[in-house]
Design an enzyme around this catalytic site. Structure first.
Site, short mmCIF file in Angstrom:
data_model
loop_
_atom_site.label_atom_id
_atom_site.label_comp_id
_atom_site.label_asym_id
_atom_site.label_seq_id
_atom_site.Cartn_x
_atom_site.Cartn_y
_atom_site.Cartn_z
N HIS A 1 45.57 41.89 23.47
CA HIS A 1 44.74 40.34 23.49
C HIS A 1 43.41 40.45 24.18
O HIS A 1 43.35 39.32 25.14
CB HIS A 1 45.70 39.40 23.81
CG HIS A 1 45.15 38.28 23.01
ND1 HIS A 1 44.29 38.03 21.81
CD2 HIS A 1 45.24 36.66 23.75
CE1 HIS A 1 44.33 37.19 21.54
NE2 HIS A 1 44.60 35.95 22.25
N HIS B 1 48.37 35.93 28.37
CA HIS B 1 47.02 35.76 27.60
C HIS B 1 45.85 36.89 28.87
O HIS B 1 45.89 37.00 29.78
CB HIS B 1 45.79 34.86 27.45
CG HIS B 1 45.78 34.50 25.85
ND1 HIS B 1 46.61 33.87 25.30
CD2 HIS B 1 45.09 34.14 25.13
CE1 HIS B 1 47.13 33.52 24.55
NE2 HIS B 1 46.02 34.18 23.58
N SER C 1 48.28 30.70 29.27
CA SER C 1 47.35 31.39 30.02
C SER C 1 47.76 32.08 31.27
O SER C 1 48.16 31.35 32.47
CB SER C 1 46.04 29.74 30.86
OG SER C 1 44.67 30.46 31.18
N GLU D 1 50.51 35.71 17.15
CA GLU D 1 50.77 34.90 18.56
C GLU D 1 51.62 34.05 18.89
O GLU D 1 51.87 33.00 18.45
CB GLU D 1 49.14 34.58 19.39
CG GLU D 1 48.80 35.27 19.51
CD GLU D 1 47.32 35.01 19.54
OE1 GLU D 1 46.74 34.69 21.17
OE2 GLU D 1 45.87 35.08 19.10
N TYR E 1 48.81 32.70 15.44
CA TYR E 1 49.27 31.82 15.57
C TYR E 1 50.59 31.36 15.26
O TYR E 1 50.81 31.01 14.11
CB TYR E 1 49.14 30.19 17.14
CG TYR E 1 47.84 31.23 18.10
CD1 TYR E 1 48.36 31.06 19.09
CD2 TYR E 1 46.17 31.32 17.51
CE1 TYR E 1 47.45 31.13 20.36
CE2 TYR E 1 45.97 31.55 18.78
CZ TYR E 1 45.95 31.46 19.95
OH TYR E 1 45.16 31.61 20.85
N ASP F 1 33.18 55.63 35.00
CA ASP F 1 33.14 54.53 34.88
C ASP F 1 34.27 54.64 34.01
O ASP F 1 34.81 52.49 33.85
CB ASP F 1 32.21 54.20 33.61
CG ASP F 1 32.60 55.44 32.46
OD1 ASP F 1 33.77 55.79 32.96
OD2 ASP F 1 31.24 55.43 31.95
N THR G 1 33.25 50.48 39.54
CA THR G 1 32.07 51.03 39.27
C THR G 1 31.49 49.23 37.96
O THR G 1 32.88 49.49 37.43
CB THR G 1 32.06 52.52 38.71
OG1 THR G 1 32.92 52.11 37.81
CG2 THR G 1 32.15 52.76 40.26
#
Length: 695
Positions: free
Chosen positions: A105, A214, A267, A461, A500, A633, A638
């Protein structure tokens, strides 16, 4: 010849794999926030697919679990993955029935890899480069796991993550019965579950964790592809377990995965929301600020000083718990069968038995008004707010006179809107079928069994309480059928995305999560009853369940409106890869060093998704003659920034944040890419900075 040893209890064939799925890092919309302005313009963390395969000792029954650094799983991706696996390994080895694909997610990956229209509006339809990158990388991660199978054991354990999440819809959570809420200390799940793999000779193989949070630590101002907090945690754990001789290019043999769980109302912004215009608290139920009330100024923050810092902190809080689990608390060994159960289910008309014994059904999908309000992790637009239980004349008119007439072959009847009550439907996606379906109707219902561990793979979710309820139902049913020490984890965003799933009580609050519970108020009960009914088959009669109605495979029918990348150009007298802003001199540890080059469009070559490929390197001069890559990377230190400087010219900036413990020495920064000429030829190039010193 060697003789296979006799199977022993708790011994399995185990393989793990990891492969790059990064995809295009420029010009594509990013998946998660559905924000049209969030277009990729570089790379901070590469995205990976991480897979495990477990087979019983006779190698006759296998399961595959994949967690991908993507917004979610996609049905069209899974169907193509299975097609390719069947071509390689036969029709019965790895199928849609025993393979689970779950998304972490991340809201900072490329969009455009779905089979339905709603989630492809902001990406201008499908994006083939995104879709191909996910499909190829997932298949190759499974290939790796298959090729590295060895005999070993599995152990599980649980522990709490400290301050790793908060509930972003507490007013909806409070709608759940008091006696149920009093069973739990927190309004989110704090518990991380780890599954650890160990070879018979004691060598570490890998580990997978499930923990609900999340991947929205990176906010919608971010334009660098990122695997967010879970990808960062994975990279840190894998670096810790790196063996001598393994480098930084993502080819470590140990796979450490941090998968999603019931994160629907969870959250990572642990400081909580605040009104950015006034510094006051947001409205508790509607998440609004000011007069007139608007959601855009109610924003969740924390725990760091910016989104990069917050990502790192939440990742390290998960990492610390994972380290404790891995080295001290994964004591329980898994013993028992390996099995699976899978069924395709039409979720638009599922029969549901209510607590009072009466029956009802789910609805054709639809999105409520508060869906458009967004969340405190990413607000919506216009005058939509959370907890809207009534529509407005203006938006009802927009729905009926524009949306329905343009994209619905048949207008929705009144019974459809009544079915979703108390949700006021803004987007009647169950009837939106032009140019093709806007929401899925056929979804995967699937579970895997590894001894006493059951993995519930859910297509969306689940909120905290919805996840608790379904895990408890499955666990009780497993105990009733002989697994008295059953352990259950929930793998979110698996196989197909249906937004959801709230509890019925939370649905009445009609916050963002309830408004996005697409099959109506009884969506959760439908899933709970279906999964629970399949537990007996999972345990006693594996692979005995009817497959159900197959979903359509529209991979080759999708619409792609994103223009292809055009040839690169530079000012007269310059070449692609030439330095614009160079670096030289002496820098201390802790400095930020950047170099800007004339660049090319990175969409020209998706081979940069091959394992070990990189857009950049920080090189150190060793032995006075040889340059050695010390950062690429994949490294947190970086950043690769791509910019359309004009309609014709591109600039690439490579940033290196020098670690405080970086050895003194001579360094340079190198930029790699492919350019497309006016004649349509793709040519590799390389640019490099001047030498500079760190001391």
């Amino acid at each position: 010849p060697d003789v296979e040893p006799e199977p022993v209890p708790g011994e399995y064939l185990i393989g793990v794999g990891r492969y790059d799925v990064t995809g295009p890092v420029a010009q594509v919309n990013m998946m998660g926030y559905a924000n049209p302005s969030q277009t990729a313009a570089g790379l901070h963390q590469r995205l990976y697919s991480r897979a495990f395969i477990v087979c019983n000792n006779g190698n006759s029954s296998c399961v595959v679990f994949v967690t991908v650094d993507s917004g979610m799983a996609s049905q069209v991706v899974k169907l193509e993955v299975i097609k390719r696996l069947k071509e390689k390994y036969g029709q019965t080895r790895y199928t849609e029935r025993n393979v689970v694909i779950s998304g972490t997610h991340s809201h900072s990956g490329p969009a455009g890899f779905f089979q339905t229209m709603l989630v492809e509006v902001t990406s201008l339809g499908a994006i083939k480069q995104s879709t191909d990158s996910f499909i190829d990388g997932i298949v190759k991660s499974i290939d790796q796991a298959h090729s590295q199978m060895r005999r070993g054991s599995m152990h599980i354990g649980t522990d709490n993550v400290v301050e790793g999440n908060i509930n972003r819809s507490p007013s909806a959570y409070l709608k759940n019965p008091l006696e149920e809420r009093e069973r739990y200390q927190y309004n989110t799940e704090q518990e991380m579950t780890m599954l650890k793999f160990k070879a018979n000779n004691g060598d570490p193989i890998g580990m997978f964790t499930w923990y609900p949070v999340h991947c929205t630590s990176m906010n919608f101002s971010n334009q660098l592809l990122s695997s967010d907090n879970k990808g960062r945690a994975s990279a840190l754990f894998e670096r810790m377990m790196r063996k001598s001789g393994e480098d930084r290019s993502g080819n470590e043999s140990f796979v450490g995965a941090f998968a999603s769980a019931n994160l629907g109302d969870v959250s990572p912004r642990t400081k909580g929301p605040i009104c950015v215009d006034s510094g006051k608290s947001c409205d508790f139920e509607k998440s609004t600020c000011g007069i007139p009330p608007r959601v855009k100024n109610c924003v969740g923050f924390g725990p760091g000083v910016d989104m990069f810092d917050s990502t790192d902190i939440i990742a390290k809080r998960q990492l610390e718990t994972a380290k404790i689990l891995y080295f001290n608390k994964t004591k329980e060994q898994l013993v028992g069968e390996v099995s699976w159960v899978h069924q395709y289910v039409d979720m638009t008309n599922q029969s549901v038995q209510l607590d009072d014994g009466t029956n009802t059904t789910t609805c054709k999908p639809g999105m409520g008004y508060s869906f458009a309000a967004g969340t405190t992790d990413g607000a919506g637009a216009f005058n939509f707010v959370q907890s809207m239980t009534e529509g407005t004349p203006l938006w009802n008119a927009v729905r009926d006179d524009i949306i329905v007439k343009v994209v619905c072959s048949v207008p929705p009847p009144k019974e459809y809107y009544d079915c979703h009550h108390p949700k006021p439907v803004l987007l009647p996606t169950g009837y939106m079928d032009r140019p093709y379906a806007w929401h899925p109707t056929i979804v995967d219902v699937q579970m895997l069994r590894l001894g006493q561990l059951i993995i519930i793979a859910v297509p969306g979710e689940f909120t905290t309480m919805a996840g608790r309820r379904i895990k408890e139902s499955v666990q009780n049913e497993a105990k009733a059928h002989g697994i008295h020490n059953a352990k259950v984890v929930l793998a979110g965003l698996s196989n197909v995305y249906t937004h959801y799933i709230t509890t019925p009580e939370e649905y009445t609050a009609q916050r963002y999560e309830g408004a996005s519970t697409i099959y109506g108020p009884h969506t959760f009960q439908a899933y709970q009853q279906k999964y629970t009914s399949l537990v007996e088959s999972l345990i006693l009669l594996p692979d005995s369940v009817a497959p159900g109605p197959s979903p359509a495979d529209i991979l080759n029918e999708q619409i792609e409106l994103l223009p292809p990348p055009q040839p690169d150009s530079v000012p007269s007298g310059k070449s692609i890869g030439d330095v614009i802003d160079d670096v030289n001199g002496i820098f201390p540890q802790g400095a930020e060093i950047s170099v800007t080059f004339y660049g090319a469009n990175p969409r020209h070559n998706m081979k940069v998704c091959d394992l070990g490929a990189t857009y950049l390197a920080v090189q150190q001069l060793t032995n006075d003659t040889q340059w050695t890559d010390v950062f690429v990377d994949t490294d947190w230190e970086t950043r690769f920034l791509w910019k359309e400087a004009t309609n014709e010219h591109f600039h690439v900036t490579v940033i290196w944040n020098v670690p405080l413990d970086q050895p003194s020495g001579t360094y340079r920064i190198v930029y790699y890419g492919d350019t497309l000429t006016l004649l349509g030829q793709r040519k590799p190039f390389q640019g490099q900075s001047s030498e500079f010193k760190v001391q």
